[in-house]
Scaffold this active site. Structure first.
Site, mmCIF file in Angstrom:
data_model
loop_
_atom_site.group_PDB
_atom_site.id
_atom_site.type_symbol
_atom_site.label_atom_id
_atom_site.label_comp_id
_atom_site.label_asym_id
_atom_site.label_seq_id
_atom_site.Cartn_x
_atom_site.Cartn_y
_atom_site.Cartn_z
ATOM 1 N N HIS A 409 0.809 -1.214 0.000
ATOM 2 C CA HIS A 409 0.000 0.000 0.000
ATOM 3 C C HIS A 409 0.848 1.273 0.000
ATOM 4 O O HIS A 409 0.321 2.368 -0.224
ATOM 5 C CB HIS A 409 -0.948 0.014 1.204
ATOM 6 N N ASP A 413 -2.033 1.985 -4.907
ATOM 7 C CA ASP A 413 -3.307 2.388 -4.323
ATOM 8 C C ASP A 413 -4.362 1.320 -4.581
ATOM 9 O O ASP A 413 -4.292 0.557 -5.562
ATOM 10 C CB ASP A 413 -3.781 3.717 -4.918
#
Length: 437
Positions: A409, A413
């Site tokens: 992450h 995204d």
């Protein structure tokens, strides 16, 4: 008599130490020139060490699982007469090439890099002294000898356990690949209580975590500790893809039989150019993300030693049959332990599949420093509403497969991961597009 000290060489991996995986020789054993005496493991591969001389083992660096620094003593060998000059020179060159990050030897240890000294018989006798061996565990009560069938595939550990329990392996249902594992034996015992000695509980077992198992543990812990994972799962209708695969296989000639994996890899490679953040590596120490053009696809393969990830180089440039050949070749090399060091590194994205055991969904762990890993799951048949070309909605039996992806992450995204999987889904559900250049 003379002593030759074999120094742990720099084996070209840019590492400072290596792990002792298995000794093939012990103190007091005779050894011949070019004979392998120990397997050493780096972060990349297991490398056997060979003796450059004939002689007798006087001293070893440690036990299995211990770490040995590059440039330090690995084994001391007693040789007849003097050590050949070419052996001394080659060993000195190997020692001098040790990486700068390796611990520097003490001044008095410099001469021990290649130690050739005259010694009398009493010195040799003293060097052969070894720690007493632990008392062996009492042997279990022997179970009745089961009738073993030659065609049953199983590891020695499974065979021994079945023998101790009095179980005929021929009566145990194997996994899809025909190999009987501990889980298959457990399932057999649970459904056949009272069979032979099956009611006896399995003895507790302590096993030191070394070699490949320790590398896997360290890598997985580092990945989960350093990478904020998130996972996304989408369902794909692969009915038409399976029809295409069957058609390709029926006309393959002498080409290898296609599994779904080459088709999936081809679809992934066609999708990645629009999502370069997926095919990337993140150097978190330098704070640099490298988005790769070539797809060096890691392929997670289960072996008796644990999970290994050989790499398919330039997967985007290979056709379905080339991919099928490479998948088969690398998987066999990983299972047999013959995979080369360069075949086990440099991946930019990994695919991990449990085949028929794939389950409904998985949350695979990223192969650091990559930033994503894709996990196809098991294909299942289920009724679905389908709208035909005539616009009429009807219920049909369809083949469905979930695609899982785990991403870093910090780099990827959630929107990007979901968009990538949706684009991949469109190709898998319209498989003719996979074959269009």
């Amino acid at each position: 008599m003379a002593k030759f000290t074999f120094i742990m060489p720099d084996i070209g991996e840019g590492i400072a130490e290596a792990e002792i995986v298995q000794w093939h020789k012990q103190v007091g054993d005779q050894i011949s020139e070019d004979e392998e005496f120990v397997d050493m493991m780096t972060d990349k591969a297991t490398v056997p060490m060979e003796s450059p001389v004939n002689g007798k083992i006087l001293e070893i660096a440690g036990g299995e699982g211990d770490m040995v620094s590059i440039g330090s003593m690995l084994v001391v060998i007693e040789v007849e007469g003097e050590v050949p000059e070419d052996v001394v020179e080659e060993a000195a060159l190997a020692t001098d090439s040790a990486p700068a990050s390796a611990p520097a030897p003490k001044d008095e240890a410099v001469e021990e890099r290649i130690e050739v000294e005259n010694s009398d018989a009493s010195d040799a006798d003293d060097a052969l002294a070894a720690d007493p061996k632990p008392e062996p565990l009492p042997a279990p009560t022997p179970a009745p000898e089961p009738v073993q069938h030659a065609k049953v595939l199983a590891t020695p550990a499974v065979r021994k356990r079945a023998k101790d329990l009095g179980v005929d392996l021929a009566q145990v249902k194997p996994a899809e690949d025909g190999r009987v594992r501990h889980g298959d034996l457990d399932q057999f015992l649970s459904y056949n209580a009272g069979y032979g000695a099956a009611a006896a509980p399995r003895a507790d077992e302590e096993k030191k975590v070394i070699g490949m198992r320790r590398r896997i543990a360290e890598n997985m812990a580092a990945s989960k500790r350093n990478i904020p994972h998130f996972s996304y799962v989408e369902e794909c209708d692969v009915t038409d893809l399976e029809v295409l695969r069957a058609q390709l296989n029926s006309n393959r000639g002498d080409k290898p039989k296609l599994t779904i994996l080459p088709l999936l890899i081809t679809a992934i490679c066609k999708t990645l150019p629009d999502f370069p953040m997926i095919n990337a590596r993140y150097d978190d120490e330098a704070g640099v993300v490298t988005r790769h053009g070539a797809v060096n696809l890691g392929m997670a393969a289960q072996t008796d030693a644990g999970l290994m990830v050989p790499v398919i180089r330039n997967a985007q440039a290979q056709n379905l049959w080339q991919l099928a050949n490479e998948i088969s070749r690398l998987a066999e090399a990983a299972r047999s332990g013959t995979a080369k060091s360069e075949e086990m590194q440099g991946g930019t994205l990994t695919v991990t599949s449990l085949g028929p055991l794939g389950g409904v969904a998985t949350t695979p762990v990223i192969n650091r420093p990559e930033v994503a890993i894709i996990g196809p799951n098991r294909i299942i048949e289920r009724p679905m509403y389908v709208t035909g070309s005539d616009g009429v909605e009807r219920i049909e039996k369809r083949k469905l497969m979930n695609i899982s992806i785990s991403c870093d992450h910090r780099v990827v995204d959630g929107w990007d991961a979901a968009s990538f999987v949706q684009a991949l889904k469109r190709l898998l559900e319209t498989p003719a597009l996979i074959l269009i250049d």
